[in-house]
Design a protein around this motif. Structure first.
Motif, short mmCIF file in Angstrom:
data_model
loop_
_atom_site.label_atom_id
_atom_site.label_comp_id
_atom_site.label_asym_id
_atom_site.label_seq_id
_atom_site.Cartn_x
_atom_site.Cartn_y
_atom_site.Cartn_z
N ARG A 19 -10.41 -24.49 24.60
CA ARG A 19 -11.21 -24.46 25.84
C ARG A 19 -11.55 -25.87 26.31
O ARG A 19 -11.46 -26.17 27.50
N VAL A 20 -11.94 -26.72 25.38
CA VAL A 20 -12.27 -28.10 25.74
C VAL A 20 -11.03 -28.83 26.25
O VAL A 20 -11.09 -29.52 27.28
N SER A 21 -9.90 -28.66 25.59
CA SER A 21 -8.66 -29.30 26.03
C SER A 21 -8.30 -28.87 27.44
O SER A 21 -7.90 -29.69 28.28
N TYR A 22 -8.45 -27.60 27.72
CA TYR A 22 -8.13 -27.07 29.04
C TYR A 22 -9.08 -27.63 30.10
O TYR A 22 -8.66 -28.03 31.18
N LEU A 23 -10.37 -27.69 29.77
CA LEU A 23 -11.34 -28.26 30.71
C LEU A 23 -11.04 -29.72 31.01
O LEU A 23 -11.13 -30.16 32.16
N TYR A 24 -10.70 -30.48 29.99
CA TYR A 24 -10.36 -31.90 30.21
C TYR A 24 -9.20 -32.01 31.19
O TYR A 24 -9.21 -32.84 32.09
N LEU A 37 -13.24 -34.14 22.20
CA LEU A 37 -12.81 -32.83 21.71
C LEU A 37 -13.77 -32.33 20.64
O LEU A 37 -14.28 -31.21 20.71
N ARG A 38 -14.05 -33.18 19.68
CA ARG A 38 -14.94 -32.80 18.58
C ARG A 38 -16.35 -32.47 19.08
O ARG A 38 -16.91 -31.42 18.75
N ASP A 39 -16.90 -33.34 19.91
CA ASP A 39 -18.29 -33.14 20.36
C ASP A 39 -18.45 -31.91 21.24
O ASP A 39 -19.38 -31.13 21.04
N TYR A 40 -17.55 -31.73 22.19
CA TYR A 40 -17.68 -30.57 23.08
C TYR A 40 -17.34 -29.27 22.35
O TYR A 40 -17.96 -28.23 22.62
N ALA A 41 -16.40 -29.29 21.44
CA ALA A 41 -16.09 -28.08 20.66
C ALA A 41 -17.31 -27.69 19.81
O ALA A 41 -17.64 -26.50 19.69
N ARG A 42 -18.00 -28.68 19.27
CA ARG A 42 -19.22 -28.40 18.49
C ARG A 42 -20.30 -27.81 19.39
O ARG A 42 -21.02 -26.89 18.98
N LYS A 43 -20.44 -28.34 20.61
CA LYS A 43 -21.43 -27.80 21.53
C LYS A 43 -21.14 -26.34 21.82
O LYS A 43 -22.05 -25.51 21.83
N LEU A 44 -19.88 -26.01 22.09
CA LEU A 44 -19.52 -24.63 22.35
C LEU A 44 -19.82 -23.76 21.14
O LEU A 44 -20.35 -22.65 21.28
N ALA A 45 -19.51 -24.25 19.96
CA ALA A 45 -19.75 -23.49 18.73
C ALA A 45 -21.24 -23.25 18.49
O ALA A 45 -21.62 -22.23 17.90
N SER A 49 -22.85 -23.12 26.85
CA SER A 49 -21.89 -22.34 27.64
C SER A 49 -20.75 -23.23 28.14
O SER A 49 -20.90 -24.45 28.27
N ILE A 50 -19.63 -22.61 28.43
CA ILE A 50 -18.47 -23.32 28.96
C ILE A 50 -18.82 -23.94 30.31
O ILE A 50 -18.35 -25.03 30.65
N ILE A 51 -19.67 -23.28 31.08
CA ILE A 51 -20.11 -23.81 32.38
C ILE A 51 -20.91 -25.10 32.19
O ILE A 51 -20.74 -26.06 32.94
N ASP A 52 -21.77 -25.13 31.17
CA ASP A 52 -22.54 -26.35 30.89
C ASP A 52 -21.63 -27.51 30.48
O ASP A 52 -21.85 -28.65 30.88
N VAL A 53 -20.62 -27.22 29.68
CA VAL A 53 -19.67 -28.27 29.28
C VAL A 53 -18.91 -28.76 30.50
O VAL A 53 -18.76 -29.97 30.70
N MET A 54 -18.47 -27.85 31.34
CA MET A 54 -17.76 -28.24 32.55
C MET A 54 -18.67 -29.09 33.45
O MET A 54 -18.24 -30.11 33.99
N SER A 55 -19.92 -28.72 33.56
CA SER A 55 -20.87 -29.49 34.37
C SER A 55 -21.06 -30.90 33.82
O SER A 55 -21.16 -31.86 34.58
N GLU A 56 -21.11 -31.02 32.49
CA GLU A 56 -21.22 -32.35 31.88
C GLU A 56 -20.01 -33.21 32.22
O GLU A 56 -20.15 -34.38 32.56
N LEU A 57 -18.82 -32.62 32.12
CA LEU A 57 -17.61 -33.37 32.45
C LEU A 57 -17.60 -33.77 33.93
O LEU A 57 -17.24 -34.90 34.28
#
Length: 75
Positions: A19-24, A37-45, A49-57
């Protein structure tokens, strides 16, 4: 031109890493770096939410720089 292929991103990675790779690819137009990859994958785990990670990016200086290069507004 970029091609973001979710299936090609899998390569034995965890679902969160995929999911993180795809968002990047979608948001930044590039492959992940190791730390991102490591940090965002940990956040998802941990429940982010995927929306929050996308918003950060999308809030990153890298995204704003790319948006400006495409003729978008940073305001």
């Amino acid at each position: 031109h970029r091609s973001c292929d979710l299936e090609a991103s899998r390569k034995g990675q965890s679902e969160n890493a995929v999911r993180v790779s795809y968002l990047y690819c979608l948001v930044l137009g590039r492959p992940t770096d190791g730390a991102g990859l490591r940090d965002y994958a940990r956040k998802l785990a941990s429940g982010t939410s995927i929306i929050d990670v996308m918003s950060e990016l999308m809030g990153s200086s890298e995204f704003r720089t790319r948006l400006g290069e495409l003729g978008g507004s940073s305001e």
